[in-house]
Design an enzyme around this catalytic site. Structure first.
Site, PDB file in Angstrom:
ATOM      1  N   ARG A  61     -36.105  20.358   0.627  1.00 51.74           N
ATOM      2  CA  ARG A  61     -36.059  18.975   1.097  1.00 51.74           C
ATOM      3  C   ARG A  61     -37.074  18.674   2.204  1.00 51.74           C
ATOM      4  NH1 ARG A  61     -30.861  16.778   0.117  1.00 51.74           N
ATOM      5  NH2 ARG A  61     -31.572  14.858   1.087  1.00 51.74           N
TER       6      ARG A  61
ATOM      7  N   HIS B 252     -35.265  14.157  -8.988  1.00 44.64           N
ATOM      8  CA  HIS B 252     -34.834  14.197  -7.586  1.00 44.64           C
ATOM      9  C   HIS B 252     -33.549  13.389  -7.400  1.00 44.64           C
ATOM     10  CE1 HIS B 252     -35.875  15.228  -3.435  1.00 44.64           C
ATOM     11  NE2 HIS B 252     -35.457  14.040  -3.083  1.00 44.64           N
TER      12      HIS B 252
ATOM     13  N   TYR C 227     -39.909  -5.464  -5.163  1.00 48.56           N
ATOM     14  CA  TYR C 227     -41.022  -6.385  -4.955  1.00 48.56           C
ATOM     15  C   TYR C 227     -42.384  -5.693  -4.980  1.00 48.56           C
ATOM     16  CZ  TYR C 227     -37.294  -9.464  -3.293  1.00 48.56           C
ATOM     17  OH  TYR C 227     -36.165 -10.214  -3.195  1.00 48.56           O
TER      18      TYR C 227
END
Length: 733
Positions: free
Chosen positions: A29, A75, A119
């Site tokens: 991680r 993931h 967006y």
């Protein structure tokens, strides 16, 4: 089904489980791999974009599409972590070489966050596609199963440049953190090239090529002499400064313009810098500022500070370096995953691991290419041989019942069942003995390949294939040849992605502030009923004396160099500098006392406020709600701490009164039930501030001290503690 009980120490199970969890966070991680300089979430996001076909020269795709696909395939740790990684890889003010080409609002250097993933759009950057992902189809890295074993993902990307140095890394794991600064791509590539020529290179020799960090925000590294130790050990502190220029203003004024900021100031640090700069004026550290404006834009940083006429510009700039984040430190800890475990590496070991990785990539790449060329050679030899005996092959094909019969004849010379025109043809067919791959190519060959020019082109391709085989064999068998190939590739990348250095590396002397001596003056502090305090000069007070006395809860005469001490009903003594309170006009609003001190105006009440210089020279008496009294020397309250214990209180007690224990003064204690007791201040027991005191008045059950009054022998005038006089220290109802 029989069950087996396993007896184990609980602490051992917890220890093993936590170690497994910690290593999972560290390796899977938080920390980048030394080979490609990427964390797993970054690697998986880039690979997913590659798999989706989102190329640098193609259309953008919605970030939400990329995030969702990455989370579903590779993931499974939440969409926010994936999108955050995608955003950072697209920000050119955080990465020296952005890996993602973002379209839309991907945040700003001033701390504005990126727009929602629905967006924004993104695609791979050119460098990512060509330098990070281009050789994935050549079996250069291992592919491992994903989390649910339904897909395959690369264990590492075949990055051909030291991305861990160029783009740096930041991450917090369990019990450790990494912080690697960014570096200039040209310098890093030059270092790799020269290291491959001189593998016994020392850190000092390596720094002839990599001068130091190169931050996207520019700035100045001021401790050049410390860099050798930092790059040798992989740990240390880099001192950074923003770049400041001066410009002439109107009417002889000067503008101080910040054009580059320290890398650590990215985000909310710019807003804090503006606030800290304004606070320099508010806290009377300078009076030279007339205006501050942030004129930053897409073209770059531009923070303009207008100075008053006659200001000491150099001293003001040094003040910015000392009192704001315009000068800051970047903590270096070059921690990364190396051979499956976390390790702190210096500059040369990182380059060594990268070069070893490049040799491994080259070995696997050219092994794959050599294998393909040998397969091509086999096919080409078969086709050339077939062209030389094409009539016989056509006879075999026309005489065969199916493809399998024809292939068996071409490969094994089996002619049973095939109709030949002559026995001579059958005898010749038994001697062909093509390989299976050659036979398949012959059977798939189109008739136009029999044109003369096509046959010539086939022979030319065969010659080219033989050359490639010779080249690839030489690369694999000769390390010098492999080294030359890698270096030539690096030179092309250096030319393609060269960028000028932004950060200056130098040794700069520490900023020195020449403090102007503070002119001592008399000041009057006015505290209103809302807890707002302000200072005015004595002349202003005299002109507005009546209004000041009537409208203020406290009127305190002091020096501007003094401190005020606030005794609260909770038994604390809070101090604040008079300079921390604004000095202005009579009708100015002022500043809340609890903003510049530890006094909590909501949960505690101010019992007594006075200048510290006055208290030090006198004795103070204390009276509590439960009738405890004592006398303390004022010098005990002179402390460098902002808050100290003024007196010790029992759990159900609180402080009611504090005042000067002037010799000859009488103190009258009144209780809630109407009892009164007059005592002489001289008779109060002298104790330390940490003591509870003695019983001054015995109270009946349920009774308590309500107020305390002082009586002066010379005037016989009784003064209630909580009714002050102008220039006194009490409070006014």
């Amino acid at each position: 089904m029989p069950q087996e009980l396993i007896h184990s120490e609980y602490s051992e199970i917890m220890q093993k489980s936590y170690i497994d969890y910690a290593m999972s966070v560290i390796v899977q991680r938080a920390l980048p791999d030394v080979r490609d300089g990427l964390k797993p979430v970054q690697r998986r996001t880039l690979y997913d974009m590659y798999e989706l076909g989102i190329r640098y020269n193609g259309p953008y795709r919605k970030s939400a599409r990329i995030v969702g696909d990455t989370m579903g395939k590779y993931h499974p740790h939440g969409d926010s972590s994936i999108y955050d990684a995608l955003v950072v890889m697209a920000q050119d003010f955080k990465k020296e070489m952005p890996l993602v080409d973002g379209h839309g609002n991907f945040g700003s250097i001033e701390g504005d966050g990126a727009a929602a993933m629905r967006y924004t759009e993104a695609r791979l950057a050119k460098v990512t596609q060509e330098v990070f992902l281009s050789d994935l189809d050549k079996d250069v890295v291992d592919f491992v199963p994903n989390f649910d074993e339904t897909e395959k993902e690369p264990s590492v990307l075949p990055v051909r440049i030291p991305n861990i140095l160029i783009n740096g890394a930041e991450g917090i794991a369990v019990g450790m953190a990494t912080s690697i600064p960014t570096h200039n791509p040209c310098e890093v590539i030059d270092l790799v090239i020269n290291y491959m020529k001189h593998p016994d290179m020392s850190t000092a020799q390596a720094m002839k090529y990599v001068k130091g960090p190169d931050f996207p925000t520019g700035g100045i590294v001021t401790n050049k002499d410390d860099l050798l130790e930092i790059y040798s050990t992989g740990q240390g502190k880099i001192k950074l400064r923003g770049r400041v220029e001066t410009e002439p203003g109107k009417a002889g004024h000067t503008k101080v313009v910040v054009t580059e900021i320290p890398y650590t100031m990215i985000g909310s640090g710019i807003g804090k810098f503006l606030a800290d700069t304004a606070a320099l004026q508010e806290n009377h550290l300078t009076n030279d500022i007339s205006d501050i404006s942030n004129q930053s834009s897409k073209e770059g940083i531009r923070i303009v500070i207008d100075l008053k006429k006659g200001a000491d510009v150099e001293n003001f700039i040094n003040l910015l370096y000392k009192k704001t984040k315009l000068e800051d430190t970047f903590g270096v800890n070059m921690l990364c995953v190396c051979d499956g475990r976390p390790e702190t590496l210096g500059l040369v070991p990182i380059i060594r691991h990268h070069v070893d990785f490049q040799y491994e990539l080259a070995r696997r790449k050219y092994t794959t290419l050599l294998g393909k060329e040998r397969e091509k050679k086999e096919v080409q030899e078969g086709l050339i041989k077939a062209c030389d005996c094409i009539d016989l092959i056509i006879e075999i094909l026309r005489g065969s019942k199916d493809r399998a019969m024809a292939e068996n004849c071409l490969v094994n010379g089996k002619t049973e069942g095939i109709k030949f025109k002559t026995a001579k043809s059958e005898k010749a067919a038994k001697t062909l003995l093509f390989t299976k791959r050659q036979a398949d190519a012959i059977l798939d060959m189109r008739l136009y390949r029999l044109i003369g020019l096509e046959i010539a082109a086939l022979r030319a391709d065969y010659d080219k294939t033989m050359q490639n085989i010779a080249v690839y064999t030489d690369i694999l068998e000769n390390r010098d040849s492999m080294t030359k190939v890698i270096i030539d590739d690096l030179k092309k990348l250096r030319k393609e992605y060269a960028v000028p250095r932004k950060t200056t590396i130098d040794n700069v002397e520490e900023a020195v502030i020449v403090e102007k001596p503070l002119e001592e003056m008399d000041e009057v502090i006015l505290i209103d009923r809302f807890g707002y305090a302000r200072g005015i000069d004595t002349a202003t007070y005299e002109r507005n004396k009546e209004a000041a006395d009537n409208e203020s809860r406290r009127v305190i005469f002091c020096k501007n160099t003094d401190k005020l001490i606030i005794f609260t009903d909770t038994g604390k003594a809070d101090t604040l500098k008079v300079l921390d309170l604004p000095l202005g006009k009579f009708r100015d609003k002022g500043q809340p006392v609890d903003n510049v001190s530890n006094f909590d105006g909501v949960n505690e009440r101010a019992v007594f406020v006075a200048p510290l210089s006055e208290i030090i020279e006198k004795e103070m008496y204390f009276v509590t709600k439960r009738g405890m009294i004592k006398k303390v020397t004022g010098s005990e309250f002179d402390s460098t701490r902002k808050t100290i214990a003024a007196t010790k209180l029992r759990d159900d007690d609180s402080l009611v009164a504090v005042d000067y224990a002037t010799s000859g003064t009488s103190v009258v204690i009144n209780t809630e039930n109407g009892y009164h007791l007059r005592l002489e201040a001289d008779d109060f027991p002298s104790m330390h501030k940490t003591s509870v005191g003695n019983t001054g008045i015995k109270l009946h059950k349920g009774d308590s001290v309500s107020e305390v009054m002082t009586m002066s022998d010379d005037s016989e005038e009784v003064q209630k503690f909580n009714v002050g006089k102008p220039g006194g220290t009490g409070s006014k109802k």
